[in-house]
Scaffold this motif. Structure first.
Motif, PDB file in Angstrom:
ATOM      1  N   THR A   5       0.844  -1.185   0.000  1.00  0.00           N
ATOM      2  CA  THR A   5       0.000   0.000   0.000  1.00  0.00           C
ATOM      3  C   THR A   5       0.882   1.238   0.000  1.00  0.00           C
ATOM      4  O   THR A   5       2.075   1.172   0.318  1.00  0.00           O
ATOM      5  CB  THR A   5      -0.922   0.044   1.232  1.00  0.00           C
ATOM      6  OG1 THR A   5      -0.116   0.165   2.409  1.00  0.00           O
ATOM      7  CG2 THR A   5      -1.813  -1.183   1.316  1.00  0.00           C
ATOM      8  N   VAL A   6       0.296   2.354  -0.330  1.00  0.00           N
ATOM      9  CA  VAL A   6       1.024   3.626  -0.317  1.00  0.00           C
ATOM     10  C   VAL A   6       1.559   3.872   1.091  1.00  0.00           C
ATOM     11  O   VAL A   6       2.701   4.293   1.269  1.00  0.00           O
ATOM     12  CB  VAL A   6       0.105   4.785  -0.775  1.00  0.00           C
ATOM     13  CG1 VAL A   6       0.788   6.136  -0.593  1.00  0.00           C
ATOM     14  CG2 VAL A   6      -0.334   4.595  -2.216  1.00  0.00           C
ATOM     15  N   LEU A  20       4.502  11.188  -0.327  1.00  0.00           N
ATOM     16  CA  LEU A  20       4.560  10.098  -1.307  1.00  0.00           C
ATOM     17  C   LEU A  20       3.385  10.187  -2.272  1.00  0.00           C
ATOM     18  O   LEU A  20       3.559  10.006  -3.479  1.00  0.00           O
ATOM     19  CB  LEU A  20       4.587   8.740  -0.608  1.00  0.00           C
ATOM     20  CG  LEU A  20       4.645   7.522  -1.522  1.00  0.00           C
ATOM     21  CD1 LEU A  20       5.862   7.581  -2.444  1.00  0.00           C
ATOM     22  CD2 LEU A  20       4.656   6.245  -0.710  1.00  0.00           C
ATOM     23  N   LEU A  21       2.199  10.483  -1.757  1.00  0.00           N
ATOM     24  CA  LEU A  21       1.039  10.636  -2.640  1.00  0.00           C
ATOM     25  C   LEU A  21       1.273  11.761  -3.641  1.00  0.00           C
ATOM     26  O   LEU A  21       0.961  11.621  -4.823  1.00  0.00           O
ATOM     27  CB  LEU A  21      -0.224  10.917  -1.816  1.00  0.00           C
ATOM     28  CG  LEU A  21      -0.853   9.725  -1.121  1.00  0.00           C
ATOM     29  CD1 LEU A  21      -1.925  10.183  -0.142  1.00  0.00           C
ATOM     30  CD2 LEU A  21      -1.435   8.744  -2.124  1.00  0.00           C
ATOM     31  N   SER A  22       1.848  12.850  -3.172  1.00  0.00           N
ATOM     32  CA  SER A  22       2.157  13.972  -4.056  1.00  0.00           C
ATOM     33  C   SER A  22       3.160  13.560  -5.128  1.00  0.00           C
ATOM     34  O   SER A  22       2.994  13.879  -6.313  1.00  0.00           O
ATOM     35  CB  SER A  22       2.705  15.132  -3.230  1.00  0.00           C
ATOM     36  OG  SER A  22       3.125  16.169  -4.057  1.00  0.00           O
ATOM     37  N   ALA A  32      -4.833   8.609  -4.614  1.00  0.00           N
ATOM     38  CA  ALA A  32      -5.457   9.606  -3.751  1.00  0.00           C
ATOM     39  C   ALA A  32      -5.643   9.087  -2.335  1.00  0.00           C
ATOM     40  O   ALA A  32      -6.032   9.839  -1.462  1.00  0.00           O
ATOM     41  CB  ALA A  32      -6.810  10.017  -4.334  1.00  0.00           C
ATOM     42  N   ASP A  33      -5.351   7.802  -2.110  1.00  0.00           N
ATOM     43  CA  ASP A  33      -5.621   7.181  -0.819  1.00  0.00           C
ATOM     44  C   ASP A  33      -4.419   6.374  -0.361  1.00  0.00           C
ATOM     45  O   ASP A  33      -3.790   5.676  -1.162  1.00  0.00           O
ATOM     46  CB  ASP A  33      -6.844   6.269  -0.968  1.00  0.00           C
ATOM     47  CG  ASP A  33      -7.320   5.672   0.338  1.00  0.00           C
ATOM     48  OD1 ASP A  33      -6.577   5.714   1.339  1.00  0.00           O
ATOM     49  OD2 ASP A  33      -8.443   5.135   0.359  1.00  0.00           O
ATOM     50  N   THR A  37      -3.053   0.187  -3.516  1.00  0.00           N
ATOM     51  CA  THR A  37      -1.912  -0.693  -3.723  1.00  0.00           C
ATOM     52  C   THR A  37      -1.010  -0.162  -4.833  1.00  0.00           C
ATOM     53  O   THR A  37      -1.487   0.264  -5.881  1.00  0.00           O
ATOM     54  CB  THR A  37      -2.403  -2.105  -4.093  1.00  0.00           C
ATOM     55  OG1 THR A  37      -3.252  -2.583  -3.050  1.00  0.00           O
ATOM     56  CG2 THR A  37      -1.250  -3.066  -4.249  1.00  0.00           C
ATOM     57  N   VAL A  38       0.295  -0.211  -4.581  1.00  0.00           N
ATOM     58  CA  VAL A  38       1.299   0.210  -5.564  1.00  0.00           C
ATOM     59  C   VAL A  38       1.980  -1.048  -6.080  1.00  0.00           C
ATOM     60  O   VAL A  38       2.532  -1.822  -5.299  1.00  0.00           O
ATOM     61  CB  VAL A  38       2.362   1.141  -4.917  1.00  0.00           C
ATOM     62  CG1 VAL A  38       3.347   1.629  -5.962  1.00  0.00           C
ATOM     63  CG2 VAL A  38       1.705   2.300  -4.200  1.00  0.00           C
ATOM     64  N   ASN A  39       1.935  -1.263  -7.403  1.00  0.00           N
ATOM     65  CA  ASN A  39       2.576  -2.459  -7.955  1.00  0.00           C
ATOM     66  C   ASN A  39       3.997  -2.130  -8.415  1.00  0.00           C
ATOM     67  O   ASN A  39       4.451  -0.987  -8.344  1.00  0.00           O
ATOM     68  CB  ASN A  39       1.730  -3.060  -9.095  1.00  0.00           C
ATOM     69  CG  ASN A  39       1.610  -2.144 -10.294  1.00  0.00           C
ATOM     70  OD1 ASN A  39       2.529  -1.396 -10.614  1.00  0.00           O
ATOM     71  ND2 ASN A  39       0.478  -2.220 -10.978  1.00  0.00           N
TER      72      ASN A  39
END
Length: 66
Positions: A5-6, A20-22, A32-33, A37-39
């Motif tokens: 996840t982020v 990190l989202l930015s 945005a959340d 999940t980040v692959n």
């Protein structure tokens, strides 16, 4: 490395989730959340963006104040 996840990725890298989202958004990825999940491919895209210098230029301080 498996998908994370982020929020987990931010903890591993040692930066705030908001930053990190930015960075993910600046790299052209739609996040945005903190629970998304980040692959592996998205991680590579983010890394390429950060290495390109685009992120540094956006957050760099001015060299000269007039």
């Amino acid at each position: 490395m498996a998908d994370v996840t982020v929020k987990q990725l931010a903890q591993v890298v040692g930066i705030p989730v908001e930053r990190l989202l930015s960075q993910l958004q600046e790299a052209g990825l739609s996040f945005a959340d903190a629970e998304q999940t980040v692959n592996e491919e998205q991680k590579r895209t983010l890394l390429a963006h950060l290495k390109s210098g685009s992120a540094r230029e956006a957050h760099a301080a001015p060299e000269r104040i007039t």
